[in-house]
Design a protein around this motif. Structure first.
Motif, PDB file in Angstrom:
ATOM      1  N   LEU A 149     -36.391  -7.193  60.914  1.00 10.34           N
ATOM      2  CA  LEU A 149     -36.747  -7.982  62.102  1.00 10.34           C
ATOM      3  C   LEU A 149     -38.260  -7.992  62.294  1.00 10.34           C
ATOM      4  O   LEU A 149     -38.853  -9.037  62.593  1.00 10.34           O
ATOM      5  CB  LEU A 149     -36.064  -7.408  63.342  1.00 10.34           C
ATOM      6  N   ASN A 150     -38.905  -6.840  62.107  1.00 16.67           N
ATOM      7  CA  ASN A 150     -40.357  -6.768  62.208  1.00 16.67           C
ATOM      8  C   ASN A 150     -41.030  -7.568  61.097  1.00 16.67           C
ATOM      9  O   ASN A 150     -42.039  -8.239  61.327  1.00 16.67           O
ATOM     10  CB  ASN A 150     -40.819  -5.310  62.130  1.00 16.67           C
ATOM     11  N   HIS A 152     -39.976 -10.168  59.617  1.00 16.23           N
ATOM     12  CA  HIS A 152     -39.830 -11.607  59.843  1.00 16.23           C
ATOM     13  C   HIS A 152     -40.622 -12.082  61.064  1.00 16.23           C
ATOM     14  O   HIS A 152     -41.266 -13.134  61.020  1.00 16.23           O
ATOM     15  CB  HIS A 152     -38.351 -11.960  60.023  1.00 16.23           C
ATOM     16  N   GLU A 153     -40.574 -11.318  62.140  1.00 13.54           N
ATOM     17  CA  GLU A 153     -41.184 -11.749  63.401  1.00 13.54           C
ATOM     18  C   GLU A 153     -42.603 -11.234  63.614  1.00 13.54           C
ATOM     19  O   GLU A 153     -43.312 -11.734  64.475  1.00 13.54           O
ATOM     20  CB  GLU A 153     -40.309 -11.294  64.575  1.00 13.54           C
ATOM     21  N   TYR A 158     -41.796  -8.805  67.462  1.00 17.95           N
ATOM     22  CA  TYR A 158     -40.700  -7.844  67.670  1.00 17.95           C
ATOM     23  C   TYR A 158     -40.822  -7.191  69.046  1.00 17.95           C
ATOM     24  O   TYR A 158     -39.823  -7.036  69.760  1.00 17.95           O
ATOM     25  CB  TYR A 158     -40.725  -6.774  66.579  1.00 17.95           C
ATOM     26  N   THR A 162     -38.686 -11.627  70.286  1.00 24.03           N
ATOM     27  CA  THR A 162     -38.460 -13.017  69.888  1.00 24.03           C
ATOM     28  C   THR A 162     -37.187 -13.180  69.052  1.00 24.03           C
ATOM     29  O   THR A 162     -36.582 -14.258  69.041  1.00 24.03           O
ATOM     30  CB  THR A 162     -39.656 -13.546  69.082  1.00 24.03           C
ATOM     31  N   TYR A 163     -36.796 -12.114  68.375  1.00 21.45           N
ATOM     32  CA  TYR A 163     -35.604 -12.186  67.521  1.00 21.45           C
ATOM     33  C   TYR A 163     -34.312 -12.312  68.318  1.00 21.45           C
ATOM     34  O   TYR A 163     -33.289 -12.749  67.790  1.00 21.45           O
ATOM     35  CB  TYR A 163     -35.520 -10.941  66.630  1.00 21.45           C
ATOM     36  N   LYS A 164     -34.347 -11.946  69.595  1.00 21.06           N
ATOM     37  CA  LYS A 164     -33.123 -11.916  70.401  1.00 21.06           C
ATOM     38  C   LYS A 164     -32.530 -13.304  70.617  1.00 21.06           C
ATOM     39  O   LYS A 164     -31.330 -13.436  70.880  1.00 21.06           O
ATOM     40  CB  LYS A 164     -33.405 -11.247  71.742  1.00 21.06           C
ATOM     41  N   LYS A 166     -32.556 -15.536  68.236  1.00 22.46           N
ATOM     42  CA  LYS A 166     -32.303 -16.037  66.883  1.00 22.46           C
ATOM     43  C   LYS A 166     -31.111 -15.288  66.288  1.00 22.46           C
ATOM     44  O   LYS A 166     -31.273 -14.318  65.552  1.00 22.46           O
ATOM     45  CB  LYS A 166     -33.547 -15.855  66.006  1.00 22.46           C
ATOM     46  N   LEU A 169     -31.136 -14.826  62.577  1.00 23.65           N
ATOM     47  CA  LEU A 169     -32.018 -13.787  62.061  1.00 23.65           C
ATOM     48  C   LEU A 169     -31.364 -12.420  62.182  1.00 23.65           C
ATOM     49  O   LEU A 169     -31.457 -11.591  61.266  1.00 23.65           O
ATOM     50  CB  LEU A 169     -33.351 -13.817  62.797  1.00 23.65           C
ATOM     51  N   MET A 170     -30.713 -12.164  63.299  1.00 22.73           N
ATOM     52  CA  MET A 170     -30.031 -10.880  63.458  1.00 22.73           C
ATOM     53  C   MET A 170     -28.895 -10.740  62.450  1.00 22.73           C
ATOM     54  O   MET A 170     -28.647  -9.649  61.919  1.00 22.73           O
ATOM     55  CB  MET A 170     -29.537 -10.725  64.891  1.00 22.73           C
ATOM     56  N   SER A 173     -30.577  -9.973  59.185  1.00 20.59           N
ATOM     57  CA  SER A 173     -31.067  -8.596  59.193  1.00 20.59           C
ATOM     58  C   SER A 173     -29.929  -7.612  58.953  1.00 20.59           C
ATOM     59  O   SER A 173     -30.099  -6.592  58.276  1.00 20.59           O
ATOM     60  CB  SER A 173     -31.766  -8.279  60.517  1.00 20.59           C
TER      61      SER A 173
END
Length: 205
Positions: A149-150, A152-153, A158, A162-164, A166, A169-170, A173
């Motif tokens: 996650l880090n 990518h974002e 992170y 911002t990943y929340k 997406k 993306l999760m 990951s």
């Protein structure tokens, strides 16, 4: 050293370098990857010694990022729908490192000759990034999910979560984390073999 041993060693190095840019034939199995690409194992263990990062984490992340292709690049952008106009991102190489982050890595590590198409440099970069993620955001070096996650974002993204928003993306990951776990189990089964390979015995046996 016996001349025949020297000849065999040089021949092995030539064969290895000749196929260094092709992806491994069985990327789902970490043992098979390293059996096929002995120099990659050397690079991975050097990274582990230098950064204390478990080998399976950057290898799982690299599989996701580039499928182990040395010249992997993001899709092109098109002006008016048909005129090539650069790439959607500056990410490139085995690690899909973006140009600004790669420049930071070179500056902080003094690796002025580093190349994103070189596996040794790419996995060392990932070791550096994973270590900084641990220092900046407190993510364990063994936590492939949080590390990806880090990766990518970015560290700031992170922190902002911002990943929340997406879900894809999760999900990705989690896939990386599962692959890292599988790689870890595979590596445990072949580590002794890899560490005492015939090439090692050739020089030190």
């Amino acid at each position: 050293m016996d001349p025949m041993r020297i000849f065999l060693a040089l021949l092995t190095l030539l064969l290895v370098s000749g196929c260094a840019t092709s992806p491994p034939s069985n990327p789902e199995n970490l043992c098979e990857i390293f059996r096929e690409k002995r120099d990659w194992y050397d690079a991975a263990t050097d990274m582990n010694d230098k950064w204390g990062v478990p080998i399976q984490v950057p290898m799982a992340m690299m599989y996701q990022e580039s499928s182990f292709r040395h010249d992997a690049a993001p899709p092109r952008k098109y002006l008016l729908g048909f005129i090539p106009w650069g790439r959607v991102s500056s990410a490139y190489g085995y690690s899909q490192a973006k140009t600004p982050t790669w420049s930071d890595y070179i500056r902080e590590t003094g690796s002025s000759g580093a190349d994103r198409e070189d596996f040794y440099d790419a996995i060392d970069f990932m070791g550096w990034f994973i270590t900084k993620t641990h220092k900046i955001n407190g993510i364990s070096k063994w936590d492939a999910y949080g590390q990806y996650l880090n990766y990518h974002e970015g560290w700031g993204g992170y922190k902002r979560g911002t990943y929340k928003s997406k879900k894809w993306l999760m999900t990705t990951s989690r896939k990386v984390a599962n692959r890292a776990s599988k790689y870890s189990s595979q590596y445990k089964s072949c580590k002794d073999e890899l560490d005492s390979s015939w090439l090692y015995r050739l020089f030190f046996g």
